[in-house]
Design a protein around this motif. Structure first.
Motif, mmCIF file in Angstrom:
data_model
loop_
_atom_site.group_PDB
_atom_site.id
_atom_site.type_symbol
_atom_site.label_atom_id
_atom_site.label_comp_id
_atom_site.label_asym_id
_atom_site.label_seq_id
_atom_site.Cartn_x
_atom_site.Cartn_y
_atom_site.Cartn_z
ATOM 1 N N PHE A 19 18.890 36.461 26.228
ATOM 2 C CA PHE A 19 19.966 37.302 26.734
ATOM 3 C C PHE A 19 21.327 36.707 26.381
ATOM 4 C CE2 PHE A 19 16.854 38.802 30.207
ATOM 5 C CZ PHE A 19 16.464 39.891 29.442
ATOM 6 N N ALA A 20 21.430 35.372 26.393
ATOM 7 C CA ALA A 20 22.683 34.728 25.996
ATOM 8 C C ALA A 20 22.981 34.995 24.523
ATOM 9 C CB ALA A 20 22.612 33.225 26.258
ATOM 10 N N VAL A 21 21.963 34.902 23.690
ATOM 11 C CA VAL A 21 22.150 35.053 22.245
ATOM 12 C C VAL A 21 22.457 36.502 21.863
ATOM 13 C CG1 VAL A 21 20.946 34.964 20.027
ATOM 14 C CG2 VAL A 21 20.783 33.036 21.608
ATOM 15 N N ASP A 22 21.669 37.452 22.365
ATOM 16 C CA ASP A 22 21.746 38.833 21.902
ATOM 17 C C ASP A 22 22.281 39.824 22.927
ATOM 18 O OD1 ASP A 22 20.769 38.147 19.407
ATOM 19 O OD2 ASP A 22 18.679 38.437 19.992
ATOM 20 N N GLY A 23 22.609 39.364 24.128
ATOM 21 C CA GLY A 23 23.089 40.274 25.157
ATOM 22 C C GLY A 23 21.971 40.726 26.079
ATOM 23 N N LEU A 24 22.330 41.375 27.167
ATOM 24 C CA LEU A 24 21.369 41.740 28.200
ATOM 25 C C LEU A 24 20.410 42.837 27.770
ATOM 26 C CD1 LEU A 24 23.602 41.661 31.407
ATOM 27 C CD2 LEU A 24 22.487 39.777 30.194
ATOM 28 N N ALA A 25 20.711 43.521 26.671
ATOM 29 C CA ALA A 25 19.818 44.572 26.175
ATOM 30 C C ALA A 25 18.799 44.043 25.177
ATOM 31 C CB ALA A 25 20.634 45.692 25.540
ATOM 32 N N ALA A 26 18.720 42.739 25.006
ATOM 33 C CA ALA A 26 17.749 42.158 24.060
ATOM 34 C C ALA A 26 16.336 42.626 24.409
ATOM 35 C CB ALA A 26 17.821 40.635 24.106
ATOM 36 N N PRO A 27 15.505 42.942 23.407
ATOM 37 C CA PRO A 27 14.151 43.446 23.676
ATOM 38 C C PRO A 27 13.300 42.427 24.436
ATOM 39 C CG PRO A 27 14.753 43.731 21.361
ATOM 40 C CD PRO A 27 15.794 42.850 21.959
ATOM 41 N N LEU A 28 12.525 42.917 25.381
ATOM 42 C CA LEU A 28 11.617 42.025 26.107
ATOM 43 C C LEU A 28 10.558 41.441 25.183
ATOM 44 C CD1 LEU A 28 11.058 43.771 29.567
ATOM 45 C CD2 LEU A 28 12.697 41.993 28.933
ATOM 46 N N ARG A 29 10.218 42.159 24.125
ATOM 47 C CA ARG A 29 9.233 41.613 23.195
ATOM 48 C C ARG A 29 9.782 40.358 22.500
ATOM 49 N NH1 ARG A 29 11.090 46.315 20.783
ATOM 50 N NH2 ARG A 29 12.181 46.061 18.778
ATOM 51 N N ALA A 30 11.112 40.312 22.307
ATOM 52 C CA ALA A 30 11.711 39.107 21.732
ATOM 53 C C ALA A 30 11.635 37.955 22.727
ATOM 54 C CB ALA A 30 13.162 39.378 21.342
ATOM 55 N N ALA A 81 29.657 12.766 32.912
ATOM 56 C CA ALA A 81 28.274 12.770 32.426
ATOM 57 C C ALA A 81 27.807 14.194 32.146
ATOM 58 C CB ALA A 81 27.357 12.095 33.442
ATOM 59 N N GLN A 82 28.173 15.133 32.994
ATOM 60 C CA GLN A 82 27.797 16.524 32.777
ATOM 61 C C GLN A 82 28.463 17.091 31.526
ATOM 62 O OE1 GLN A 82 28.711 18.595 36.411
ATOM 63 N NE2 GLN A 82 26.923 17.820 37.486
ATOM 64 N N MET A 83 29.703 16.694 31.272
ATOM 65 C CA MET A 83 30.381 17.143 30.062
ATOM 66 C C MET A 83 29.654 16.649 28.816
ATOM 67 S SD MET A 83 34.389 16.632 31.040
ATOM 68 C CE MET A 83 34.897 16.908 29.332
ATOM 69 N N ALA A 84 29.057 15.454 28.906
ATOM 70 C CA ALA A 84 28.342 14.886 27.767
ATOM 71 C C ALA A 84 26.996 15.563 27.542
ATOM 72 C CB ALA A 84 28.134 13.385 27.970
ATOM 73 N N GLU A 85 26.527 16.338 28.528
ATOM 74 C CA GLU A 85 25.240 17.016 28.418
ATOM 75 C C GLU A 85 25.427 18.517 28.235
ATOM 76 O OE1 GLU A 85 23.405 15.866 32.135
ATOM 77 O OE2 GLU A 85 22.314 14.253 31.133
ATOM 78 N N ALA A 86 26.377 18.891 27.390
ATOM 79 C CA ALA A 86 26.700 20.307 27.223
ATOM 80 C C ALA A 86 25.508 21.128 26.751
ATOM 81 C CB ALA A 86 27.867 20.463 26.249
ATOM 82 N N GLU A 87 24.626 20.508 25.952
ATOM 83 C CA GLU A 87 23.449 21.236 25.454
ATOM 84 C C GLU A 87 22.589 21.751 26.596
ATOM 85 O OE1 GLU A 87 24.343 18.225 24.538
ATOM 86 O OE2 GLU A 87 24.721 18.254 22.367
ATOM 87 N N ARG A 88 22.520 20.974 27.649
ATOM 88 C CA ARG A 88 21.684 21.327 28.796
ATOM 89 C C ARG A 88 22.140 22.624 29.456
ATOM 90 N NH1 ARG A 88 21.673 17.546 34.217
ATOM 91 N NH2 ARG A 88 20.537 18.952 35.607
ATOM 92 N N TYR A 89 23.443 22.872 29.430
ATOM 93 C CA TYR A 89 23.991 24.016 30.154
ATOM 94 C C TYR A 89 24.297 25.207 29.262
ATOM 95 C CZ TYR A 89 24.571 20.320 33.610
ATOM 96 O OH TYR A 89 24.338 19.287 34.466
ATOM 97 N N ALA A 90 24.109 25.064 27.943
ATOM 98 C CA ALA A 90 24.497 26.132 27.018
ATOM 99 C C ALA A 90 23.830 27.475 27.341
ATOM 100 C CB ALA A 90 24.219 25.719 25.576
ATOM 101 N N PRO A 91 22.505 27.533 27.563
ATOM 102 C CA PRO A 91 21.897 28.841 27.864
ATOM 103 C C PRO A 91 22.445 29.483 29.143
ATOM 104 C CG PRO A 91 20.218 27.252 27.236
ATOM 105 C CD PRO A 91 21.474 26.475 27.453
ATOM 106 N N ILE A 92 22.713 28.659 30.169
ATOM 107 C CA ILE A 92 23.238 29.184 31.427
ATOM 108 C C ILE A 92 24.634 29.753 31.211
ATOM 109 C CG2 ILE A 92 23.975 28.591 33.764
ATOM 110 C CD1 ILE A 92 20.979 28.636 33.511
#
Length: 220
Positions: A19-30, A81-92
């Motif tokens: 949903f982050a990558v393609d938006g909330l209308a992304a297909p459920l099959r994806a 420390a949280q700023m250094a772990e940006a990858e962890r929060y990217a999907p959120i």
């Protein structure tokens, strides 16, 4: 080696990313393909797209609340420390941007829940001596959340049709590095040199009902 998460958790993580990558209308099959499950299993665990989105909302709130409570307990070291772990929060972060971008009642509900959680962890900061008390804790929490989310929404990444989560951590770091110094200065060294404007407002009918905060941040 970390054990493979159960299917329900894999679906939720995959949904946040897709949903982050393609938006909330992304297909459920994806989403199903990303999670390594069948589309039918998504319906089995979550019932519908709306219920899956509601679960994504809850996870975004949980992660944000946990992150902020950690900062209130651990101070500046945890924040860095949280700023250094940006990858962890990217999907959120990407998911929240998409939810705000979509607008509508559900986006407003999510913002309201962010505000309610913010009031709780800001209050913890007051009790810990990190944050000054407020005359109106709920109003302050709402302003802070709306400023934060509004600033995120104005940025370019969520305006793209496709959001690259591999690039998002670098963008988050650059965004934080540009934003944090003036924001922390504004919060630490107030913009206004004295309280004359606030005093004048509080002396009017509109502000006369706003009682000063007590030392524990509660209304008298």
């Amino acid at each position: 080696m970390e054990p493979r998460p159960p299917a329900e958790e894999r679906i939720l993580r995959a949904a946040l990313r897709r949903f982050a990558v393609d938006g909330l209308a992304a297909p459920l099959r994806a989403v199903a393909q990303d999670a390594g499950v069948s589309a039918g299993l998504i319906i089995h665990h979550y019932g519908s797209r709306d219920q899956l989105l509601a679960s994504c909302d809850r996870r975004a709130l949980e992660v944000t609340r946990e992150q902020k409570l950690e900062v209130m307990a651990g101070g500046s070291g945890v924040m860095l420390a949280q700023m250094a772990e940006a990858e962890r929060y990217a999907p959120i972060v990407g998911y929240v941007l998409r939810r705000l971008q979509a607008g509508g009642p559900l986006a407003h509900q999510l913002v309201g829940r962010f505000v309610a959680d913010a009031q709780e962890y800001i209050e913890q900061g007051v009790r810990a001596g990190l944050i000054t008390p407020s005359r109106d804790p709920a109003a302050r929490a709402r302003v802070l959340i709306e400023m934060t989310l509004g600033a995120l929404l104005l940025q370019l990444p969520a305006q793209r049709e496709h959001l690259d989560l591999e690039e998002l951590p670098a963008w988050l770091r650059a965004y934080s590095e540009a934003l944090l110094p003036p924001v922390l200065e504004l919060y630490t060294e107030p913009l206004l040199a004295d309280s004359s404007m606030l005093d004048a407002y509080l002396a009017t009918d509109q502000g006369s009902t706003a009682a000063p905060p007590t030392t524990d941040g509660r209304m008298p």
